[in-house]
Design a protein around this motif. Structure first.
Motif: not given
Length: 232
Positions: A5, A8, A10-12, A14, A61
């Motif tokens: 996590s 960054p 992995t926000e776009k 996952p 990202a």
């Protein structure tokens, strides 16, 4: 379970399987190298599509992982000393995965550097030259009235092809008798030159039977056939 996590990206994109190596790519000559390598060594991975049509490669990202906005890039949750490792540049990824797995690169120092020199040959010559030739031959460059740029890249691509023809006339694979990361570096670009860019005639591919025969053998490998389609 691995925690990715703090990356960054992995926000776009996952991670559904954060314990697996994460691959961010597209099926381009450079992009498929990492996928083919992962298939060849059998390392579990999760692929994420970086969609050029959506300009994903320029998203904050993706740039957080590769500031050079190029594919492929990876995150290995089980990197050196058990810590996650983020990497970009296809050549660096191939070398890392070869050393991590102990596969597709010689274990002796001389053999290792012999393979690495051919990986560098692709990175410094084949990739840039074939890519520029593809632009001028198939894409917008074909509309330029001045053909000197196209011919410059065609001439150098023709020369590089004959370097490979000489090498493959003496050896089964690019760096010798054993299949290696040098082949995974080189042959996706040869495949692109012949089949995607359709520039074989322009560079005299018919005069390089050893190159075309080796490319055919490369394309029959199951790992290659799968890797060329990743991410679907």
């Amino acid at each position: 379970m691995s925690d990715l996590s703090f990356f960054p990206i992995t926000e776009k994109w996952p991670a559904q399987h954060p314990d697996r190596l994460q691959l961010y790519s597209m099926p381009t000559p450079n992009g498929v190298k990492a996928a083919i390598m992962l298939e060849e060594i059998g390392l579990p991975y999760e692929a994420h599509k970086v969609d050029f049509a959506s300009d994903d490669q320029n998203s904050p990202a993706f740039l957080s992982l590769n500031p050079n906005n190029k594919i492929p890039a990876i995150i290995d949750p089980n990197g050196p000393d058990g810590q996650p490792l983020a990497l970009f540049e296809s050549g660096a990824i191939l070398l890392y995965l070869a050393e991590k797995s102990g596969k597709l690169i010689p274990q002796d120092a001389a053999g290792r550097y012999h393979v690495i020199q051919w990986v560098m040959f692709q990175i410094g010559g084949i990739g840039p030259m074939f890519g520029q030739l593809g632009f001028f031959h198939k894409f917008a460059g074909k509309d330029y009235e001045d053909k000197r740029p196209r011919d410059r890249y065609a001439d150098e691509s023709r020369r590089l092809l004959r370097v490979l023809e000489h090498q493959l006339g003496r050896h089964a694979w690019v760096a010798g008798e054993d299949y290696s990361i040098a082949d995974i570096a080189v042959f996706p670009w040869l495949n692109g030159l012949m089949n995607f860019y359709q520039a074989g005639e322009l560079v005299g591919a018919a005069e390089c039977p050893h190159v075309t025969a080796a490319l055919e053998r490369f394309l029959t490998r199951p790992a290659v056939q799968t890797g060329l389609k990743v991410p679907a």
